[in-house]
Design a protein around this motif. Sequence first.
Motif, PDB file in Angstrom:
ATOM      1  N   SER A   1      29.884  -3.664 -19.135  1.00  0.00           N
ATOM      2  CA  SER A   1      30.983  -3.446 -18.214  1.00  0.00           C
ATOM      3  C   SER A   1      30.624  -3.949 -16.821  1.00  0.00           C
ATOM      4  O   SER A   1      29.466  -3.910 -16.404  1.00  0.00           O
ATOM      5  N   ASN A   2      31.639  -4.395 -16.078  1.00  0.00           N
ATOM      6  CA  ASN A   2      31.416  -4.815 -14.686  1.00  0.00           C
ATOM      7  C   ASN A   2      31.093  -3.635 -13.786  1.00  0.00           C
ATOM      8  O   ASN A   2      30.619  -3.821 -12.663  1.00  0.00           O
ATOM      9  N   GLN A   3      31.347  -2.419 -14.281  1.00  0.00           N
ATOM     10  CA  GLN A   3      31.078  -1.216 -13.482  1.00  0.00           C
ATOM     11  C   GLN A   3      29.727  -0.585 -13.806  1.00  0.00           C
ATOM     12  O   GLN A   3      29.384   0.467 -13.278  1.00  0.00           O
TER      13      GLN A   3
ATOM     14  N   LYS B   1      23.289 -11.041 -13.835  1.00  0.00           N
ATOM     15  CA  LYS B   1      24.352 -10.392 -13.054  1.00  0.00           C
ATOM     16  C   LYS B   1      24.149  -8.885 -12.954  1.00  0.00           C
ATOM     17  O   LYS B   1      24.718  -8.235 -12.074  1.00  0.00           O
TER      18      LYS B   1
ATOM     19  N   SER C   1      23.400  -4.385  -9.707  1.00  0.00           N
ATOM     20  CA  SER C   1      23.691  -2.973  -9.924  1.00  0.00           C
ATOM     21  C   SER C   1      22.434  -2.143 -10.163  1.00  0.00           C
ATOM     22  O   SER C   1      22.514  -0.948 -10.390  1.00  0.00           O
TER      23      SER C   1
END
Length: 547
Positions: free
Chosen positions: A373-375, A403, A407
């Motif tokens: 997930s991008n989150q 990427k 995070s």
Amino acid sequence: MDQISGLPEAILHDILARLPDRDSARTSVLSKAWRETWSTFPILSICSDQHFKSQDVTVDNYHSKIDKVVDYVGRRLLRLRDLGLAIKEFKLIMDYVDHKCMAHHVDLWMKMAIESGGEVLHLQLRLPGRYVGRHSPDRFYELPLSVIESKSLTKLVLMDGIRVGQAFLTHSIKLYSVRILKLCNIFFGHEGIIDHLISHCPLIEDLTVIDCAVYNPPIGGIPQVYEFSLVESLFLHGLHKLKKVYVQGMREVYIDAPNLESLHCCLQYLNTYFKLNLDSCTNLRWLCLWNLKNIAIGDKWFLELFSKFPFLESLELDNFSMSQRINISSAQLKVLKLSYCSNLEELNIDARNLLSFAYEGNNQPGISFQKCSNQLEVNSFSDVDFRDLCSLRKFVQNIKPQKIWASVSLFICLSILSEPEQGAFQVSSIPPTIKRLELQFSPDYEALYFPFMNYLLSSCCPNSISFSFCSYVHSKAFIEFLYETLMGRKEGKCHCSSSNTKCWWHALKIVKVICTFKIDENADFKTMLDALPTCLADEKIGFILEL
């Protein structure tokens, strides 16, 4: 103009209920209105440390201090009874006192609370000494049978220094309204009492059982020598309302609760036999297992887990033995935490809805995410050691895909710092950029300040660096040293002087100081540093970095 005092009594009681116990008690000195409000407040929370500190108790003043507590509680209860008011909550926490001499008072207090229709009963009676074997059962407060005759109780908490006799096995239990039950460090005259007690709470939703024990008769007829053993098994049947269970110290747990959503299970001792049966709990959404070293974790274990519990969203595993290579695949999983999982070298995660992943441990495996997930936020709680300087850098670089780096957060929890080997900081590439770096310690010696900082900042490029003062026990000198280095006011040799790769802080454009405690926003750094709490507190100071 005091407009709050004029509010209806029900609202004032609600205000008191939302305050910490100590603060709500202090409102009685504000005004006559608040004193009247306090005298009719139906929540009684009595804690011994509000009246005296254990270190201040002596042989001479012991009885006088206890008498003050007894007098205070008695007056509060009698006041409510005389006014015909219900005692909604009765909470009694007494530390390191002779509960045997207070037993008749406690019996009376609980009787009054229960007879008035009390909804919450919290009883915690801690005895001195760490090990229960130091005390005979006679030292523990014997729970009266009247407690299990209450039809109004919705929450029952029993902790420390309490014993439950065999009479509870045959006595009528009327806990028809109990929804929350917590049994922690209490002692039973028979192992079957726990199952018997819980089975007679048909509406129970939240259950906690922690390190409860059974006491046996004196060994060999020798007086005052008792044998204690942990309650080893828990069998729960037909509890259709049960949603949350926390169990610690058991070796065998069987739960038949089709609506169970959350289970936290911790084995008391490592490498011991453990059996868990949750076959009917198909709605499980949150699972946390600790200290189950005897269970071998591999791909098959995860496949069976997600097949058996198709709605599982949160999984936490701590202190497990794993295969070297693990594949985890789940479309429902949102939270995953792995801590101190031995043998693990490679971890592949295919969980497209995963929002949070945390890893803690000494070994740092390669971790890759597929369809993430991008989150997604990735947190690593690491112990560092100068004897293996490359481990942290390799760990961060081995998180795939790239990427994810934006995070990743690192929480450095512990260190064993010594002089690093020559050339340990040489790097051939720019380290990856991570979200934040949080330090919960600092080097002890000034000579290690720069090597330690250089080590961390050659492993990763954080967007922020912060210090957790909750566990930060050393001097503030290292924080000041780091600040001056980042601001370019302190020179020092670094690894980039002999390498084609430049230290990332040479390209720093902005360094912004941040803190969680109250301070003038225009204060300089030295003032902020001096304003840090002098004792341990949950406060942070740090830096936002922009390249």
